[in-house]
Design a protein around this motif. Structure first.
Motif, PDB file in Angstrom:
ATOM      1  N   ILE A  31      24.820  68.553  15.218  1.00  0.00           N
ATOM      2  CA  ILE A  31      25.360  68.631  13.699  1.00  0.00           C
ATOM      3  C   ILE A  31      24.551  69.613  12.892  1.00  0.00           C
ATOM      4  CG2 ILE A  31      23.767  66.799  12.844  1.00  0.00           C
ATOM      5  CD1 ILE A  31      27.348  66.463  12.001  1.00  0.00           C
ATOM      6  N   PHE A  84      28.993  66.107  19.826  1.00  0.00           N
ATOM      7  CA  PHE A  84      28.195  66.780  18.686  1.00  0.00           C
ATOM      8  C   PHE A  84      27.844  68.126  18.938  1.00  0.00           C
ATOM      9  CE2 PHE A  84      28.315  62.625  16.869  1.00  0.00           C
ATOM     10  CZ  PHE A  84      27.898  62.806  15.639  1.00  0.00           C
ATOM     11  N   LEU A 110      22.550  64.732  19.296  1.00  0.00           N
ATOM     12  CA  LEU A 110      23.513  64.487  18.207  1.00  0.00           C
ATOM     13  C   LEU A 110      22.796  65.369  16.932  1.00  0.00           C
ATOM     14  CD1 LEU A 110      24.210  62.246  19.940  1.00  0.00           C
ATOM     15  CD2 LEU A 110      24.630  60.820  17.807  1.00  0.00           C
TER      16      LEU A 110
END
Length: 168
Positions: A138, A56, A134
């Motif tokens: 993102i 990510f 993560l």
């Protein structure tokens, strides 16, 4: 602003690289530990969390470098307004999808934090910690998509098409 964003993307790539080194060290510790009868607790879970975080966190620098899989066969056949329209449409859709994923990942992190969820291993690691990797990754990717969409909207060449893959 450009220097800040480029620095953010480099930092994200650097952190992804550190997580890959962390995975290497865990695997190395497992190999050496086996020779001496020592087990590394939760090594598989930690490696899995680090791998997810690395993936990510590497999304934004990978986009900037032009290394994401794209439908180049179709795009190369288009020119002018048709190509720009397709790039803007795909960029806009990608930004919407990534924004939604960002929102949902941050909600997951907050839920895990508020419920006190722990990783299912020998090491009682609060699960919101690896989930945060993560969510941060993102989020940076979403910023990179927005950045790319602004560049496309201005009629400029995005980093993934420029020479050097964004190393302006």
């Amino acid at each position: 602003m450009r220097k800040f964003l480029d620095g953010l993307y480099r930092l994200s790539g650097f952190l992804a690289g550190l997580l890959v080194v962390f995975i290497f060290l865990i695997i190395l510790a497992q190999i050496v530990g086996r020779q001496f009868g020592v087990a590394i607790p939760s090594a598989n879970e930690l490696s899995g969390f680090a791998m997810a975080g690395a993936v990510f966190l590497a999304l934004a620098p990978t986009l900037r470098a032009g290394a994401h899989i794209r439908v180049g066969v179709l795009i190369r056949r288009l020119q002018g307004k048709a190509r720009r329209g397709l790039e803007l449409g795909v960029g806009g859709f990608s930004l919407l999808a990534s924004s939604y994923a960002t929102l949902q990942l941050w909600r997951l992190v907050l839920d895990s934090y508020s419920f006190g969820d722990l990783a299912p291993g020998l090491l009682p690691l609060p699960i919101w910690i690896p989930q945060s990797l993560l969510a941060v990754g993102i989020s940076i990717f979403t910023v990179a998509l927005a950045d790319t969409l602004v560049v496309l909207w201005r009629g400029e060449m995005p980093s993934y098409l420029s020479e050097g893959g964004g190393q302006e």
